[in-house]
Design a protein around this motif. Sequence first.
Motif, short mmCIF file in Angstrom:
data_model
loop_
_atom_site.label_atom_id
_atom_site.label_comp_id
_atom_site.label_asym_id
_atom_site.label_seq_id
_atom_site.Cartn_x
_atom_site.Cartn_y
_atom_site.Cartn_z
N THR A 48 16.65 -2.43 -1.46
CA THR A 48 15.62 -2.82 -0.50
C THR A 48 14.44 -3.49 -1.18
OG1 THR A 48 14.76 -0.58 -0.70
CG2 THR A 48 16.17 -1.04 1.18
N TYR A 50 12.34 -2.12 -3.34
CA TYR A 50 11.20 -1.23 -3.59
C TYR A 50 10.98 -1.09 -5.10
CZ TYR A 50 8.36 3.04 -3.67
OH TYR A 50 7.39 3.96 -3.91
N ILE A 51 12.06 -0.91 -5.84
CA ILE A 51 11.94 -0.90 -7.29
C ILE A 51 12.91 -1.94 -7.86
CG2 ILE A 51 11.18 1.49 -7.57
CD1 ILE A 51 14.07 2.25 -8.13
N SER A 52 12.72 -2.24 -9.12
CA SER A 52 13.55 -3.26 -9.74
C SER A 52 14.73 -2.60 -10.44
CB SER A 52 12.73 -4.03 -10.75
OG SER A 52 12.31 -3.14 -11.76
N ASN A 70 11.63 -11.90 0.24
CA ASN A 70 11.27 -11.84 1.66
C ASN A 70 12.45 -12.14 2.58
OD1 ASN A 70 8.77 -11.05 0.98
ND2 ASN A 70 7.70 -12.88 1.70
N LYS A 73 14.36 -8.89 2.57
CA LYS A 73 13.65 -7.82 3.28
C LYS A 73 13.67 -8.03 4.79
CE LYS A 73 10.78 -6.69 -0.65
NZ LYS A 73 9.47 -6.85 -1.29
N LYS A 74 13.65 -9.30 5.20
CA LYS A 74 13.71 -9.62 6.63
C LYS A 74 14.99 -9.09 7.26
CE LYS A 74 11.57 -14.00 6.95
NZ LYS A 74 11.90 -15.43 7.01
N PRO A 84 8.68 6.89 5.83
CA PRO A 84 7.35 6.41 5.46
C PRO A 84 6.41 6.37 6.66
CG PRO A 84 8.84 4.56 5.67
CD PRO A 84 9.63 5.79 5.99
N LEU A 101 3.99 -5.84 10.97
CA LEU A 101 4.25 -5.92 9.53
C LEU A 101 5.51 -6.73 9.25
CD1 LEU A 101 2.98 -4.65 6.92
CD2 LEU A 101 4.74 -2.92 7.07
N LYS A 103 6.51 -9.10 10.93
CA LYS A 103 6.27 -10.47 11.42
C LYS A 103 7.29 -10.88 12.48
CE LYS A 103 4.15 -11.92 7.12
NZ LYS A 103 4.30 -12.65 5.88
N LYS B 75 4.37 8.15 0.23
CA LYS B 75 5.57 7.31 0.17
C LYS B 75 5.57 6.23 1.25
CE LYS B 75 7.92 9.84 -2.92
NZ LYS B 75 8.13 9.39 -4.25
N THR B 76 4.44 6.00 1.89
CA THR B 76 4.40 4.92 2.87
C THR B 76 4.40 3.57 2.16
OG1 THR B 76 2.05 5.46 2.99
CG2 THR B 76 3.39 6.00 4.89
N ASP B 77 4.19 3.58 0.83
CA ASP B 77 4.29 2.31 0.11
C ASP B 77 5.72 1.77 0.18
OD1 ASP B 77 5.25 4.36 -1.49
OD2 ASP B 77 4.69 3.40 -3.36
N GLN B 78 6.68 2.67 0.44
CA GLN B 78 8.06 2.21 0.60
C GLN B 78 8.20 1.30 1.82
OE1 GLN B 78 10.26 5.99 0.27
NE2 GLN B 78 11.51 4.96 -1.24
N LEU B 79 7.41 1.63 2.84
CA LEU B 79 7.43 0.79 4.04
C LEU B 79 6.79 -0.57 3.72
CD1 LEU B 79 7.76 0.45 7.14
CD2 LEU B 79 5.47 1.37 7.34
N LEU B 80 5.63 -0.52 3.07
CA LEU B 80 4.88 -1.76 2.82
C LEU B 80 5.62 -2.67 1.85
CD1 LEU B 80 1.30 -0.22 2.49
CD2 LEU B 80 2.44 -1.08 4.53
N LEU B 81 6.20 -2.06 0.81
CA LEU B 81 6.82 -2.89 -0.23
C LEU B 81 8.22 -3.36 0.15
CD1 LEU B 81 5.62 -0.94 -3.39
CD2 LEU B 81 4.78 -3.13 -2.57
N THR B 82 8.82 -2.76 1.17
CA THR B 82 10.12 -3.26 1.60
C THR B 82 10.00 -4.10 2.87
OG1 THR B 82 10.60 -1.24 2.84
CG2 THR B 82 11.38 -1.32 0.58
N ALA B 83 8.77 -4.31 3.33
CA ALA B 83 8.55 -5.18 4.49
C ALA B 83 8.50 -6.63 4.00
CB ALA B 83 7.25 -4.82 5.19
N PRO B 84 8.85 -7.56 4.88
CA PRO B 84 8.88 -8.96 4.44
C PRO B 84 7.48 -9.57 4.32
CG PRO B 84 9.55 -8.81 6.72
CD PRO B 84 9.35 -7.41 6.24
N ILE B 85 6.62 -8.93 3.53
CA ILE B 85 5.30 -9.51 3.26
C ILE B 85 5.13 -9.55 1.75
CG2 ILE B 85 4.19 -8.78 5.39
CD1 ILE B 85 2.95 -6.48 3.65
N SER B 86 4.27 -10.45 1.30
CA SER B 86 4.07 -10.53 -0.15
C SER B 86 3.11 -9.43 -0.57
CB SER B 86 3.51 -11.89 -0.53
OG SER B 86 2.20 -12.01 -0.05
N LYS B 231 6.00 -2.94 -11.01
CA LYS B 231 6.94 -1.95 -10.54
C LYS B 231 8.25 -2.61 -10.09
CE LYS B 231 7.17 1.83 -7.33
NZ LYS B 231 6.46 2.75 -6.50
N ARG B 232 8.08 -3.78 -9.51
CA ARG B 232 9.24 -4.48 -8.97
C ARG B 232 10.07 -5.15 -10.07
NH1 ARG B 232 10.79 -8.37 -5.69
NH2 ARG B 232 9.38 -9.94 -6.42
#
Lengths: 337, 234
Positions: A48, A50-52, A70, A73-74, A84, A101, A103, B75-86, B231-232
Motif C-alpha cells: 500500500t 506505507y513503508i518501503s 499516487n 494508491k488511487k 486508522p 482525502l 480526491k 496509526k492514522t498516519d497509515q491512512l494519510l500515507l496510503t491515500a493518493p496525496i503527496s 520512511k518510504r
Amino acid sequence: MIEICNLTKSYGNKKAVDDITFTVEKGEILGFLGPNGAGKSTTMNILTGYISSTSGSVKVDGFDILEEPNEVKKRIGYLPEQPPLYMDMVVSDYLNFVYDLKKLNKAEKLKHIQDIVDIVGIDDVKSRKIGNLSKGYKQRVGLAQALLGNPEVLILDEPTVGLDPKQIIEIRNVIKELGKERTIILSSHILPEVSAVCERVIIINKGKLVAEDTPQNLSHRFTQNSKLQIRVMGNQSDIIDVLKTVPGVKSIVVLGQKETDSFDFEIETTVPLDAEFSKQLFMLCAQKQMPILMQKEIAASLEDIFIHLTATDSQIKQEPYAEENENSGGETDDSDI
Amino acid sequence: MTAIFKREFRAYFHSMLGYVFLTIFILLSGVMFLLSNIFSATSSMNGYFASMISWAIFILPILTMRLFSEDKKLKTDQLLLTAPISITEMVVGKYLAAVGTFLVGMAITLLYPLAMSFYGNVPVAETTSSYVGFILFSGGIISIGAFMSSLTESQIVAAISTYGVVILTMFLDMMSSHVKNAMISKILLWISPFDRFDDFTLGVLNIEAIVYYITIIAIFLFLTVRVFEKKRWS
C-alpha cells in the motif's frame, strides 16, 4: 492486477519479508495466511506504499509503487491491522474526510458515502463519536473507509479480528459480496476464515512463502491417499467381506460401533474418491441389504497443513506425507506445534 | 490538502487543545496589552510585541506537539500515507491548520489597536508591520514545532524538543555579543530569529527579514517532508 516480485524487507539483520513473489489476478480473493509475526502486515504495508521495501518490486495494475505511488494508491483501499480512525471525530465526518482525502468526485459524495454506510451496516452509529463505538463497529468504520471510492483492489489486514461470531459472519459475507467485482487480499491467522472466503491461499512463515494453492488443492496435496469414513448397518465381519470386494479399496480399519446395529470403518483407497467409486460401494452394500448410514471424505484440514508448513521442526518438513497421514483424521496432534 | 487542513483545523476545536491554546494566548496577550499600553498610556504597540515574542515561544509548541506525533501513535498516519496525496500536501495541510489556529488568536488581538483607535492615534504603519512580523516569526516557530513533532510519536517529547530548539535560538543574540570573533558573531546574529524581528516594530517591512522567515518555514517543512519520504524509501 497485483504483481509482487522478489519482495524483501530487512530490519537490520532480521528479514521480515524474505524474497516473496506472487501475483493476484483481477477479481480474485487471495488469502494471506501465516502465524503472528510471519510478515503479513509488513507485506501489506509495502503493497500500500506505507513503508518501503528493501528490494523487489510491487506493481498494481501495471503501476510501480515507488515510481507512481499516487496511481497505485488511487486503486487501493486499505484496512490496516489497527483501523486508522480519529477517535475524536463523528463517523460521518470521518467518512467525509476520507472521501475528500481520496480526491473523489464531489458531486456523488453524499450518495456514495450512504451506500458504503449501508453495505457495512453502520447507519445507526453514523452520528456517534468513533471513540465511543464498540470494537466491532470501529472495525466496520475502518472497512467503510477502505471501501470509499470503490477501489479496484482491497487489502484487508485481519478484518475480523476482535469481532464476535455473528459479526465475523456478517463481515465475511460483506467481503465475499465485494469480491465479486474486486481484487481482494485478506490476511488472517484464522484458517476457517480463509477457506470460507478465499479462492486461493498463500501461506507465509518467517517472511518466506511456503505454499500457494486453492484451499481444496492444499488439502488434497497433503493427503496422499484418499480416505473415507463410512458407517454401515449390519454385522461387522459381513460388512468387511463386502467392502473388500469394492474395487480400489486398499485397507479397512474398524473404528467401532458408534450407532446401534452399525459399524464405522475407515477405508483407504488407491483410486480417487469420485462418483464411480461411491456408486460401486453403494451398489455392493445395497445388494447385501447393508445400508450405508453415513459417508464422508477425510481430507487434511487447513489446520493440519498450516501447522505442518509452519512447524519449526525441520524433520517434519523433510518427510511431510508420512507425518501428515498420522494426523489426517481431522484431529490435530498438538505435539506437532 | 484542503481535506487535511479542514480536518486538522477542526481537530483543534474538537479536542480541548485549540481552546486551551486560545485561552492562554488571549489571557497572556491581554495582560501584555494592559501592561504595555493601558498602564503605560501609549498607543504604540512596540512594547506589547516585544513581550509577546518572548511569551509566544512557550505557547506555540502547544499547537504543534500533536501535529504528526498523534497520527504516528494512533496509526492514522497509515491512512494519510496510503491515500493518493503527496507527502508535501499532507505536511503543508497540517502546518496551515496550526497556523490557522494561531491566526484565530491573532485576529482576536486586533481588538486592542481597534479599541485604542477610539481614544487616540494608533501608528498604522508600525502596528501593521509588527503584526506581519509577529505572524512570520510565529510561522517559523510553528514550522520548527511541526518538524519536531514528525520525529517522534510522543507529544511530550515533541513539545520539549521544540522548546529546546527555540530557547537555544533565544540565546543566539546574547552569545553573539560575547563572541570575540566578528565573523562568528555576525553569523550568530544573522541566524537569530529574534534579532530580525526588530525592524518590523519600527514600521519597516524589511524584505531581507521577510525572506529570512519564509526560508526558515520552508526549510523546516522540507525537512518534515523528508522525514516521511525517508520512511518510504529507506
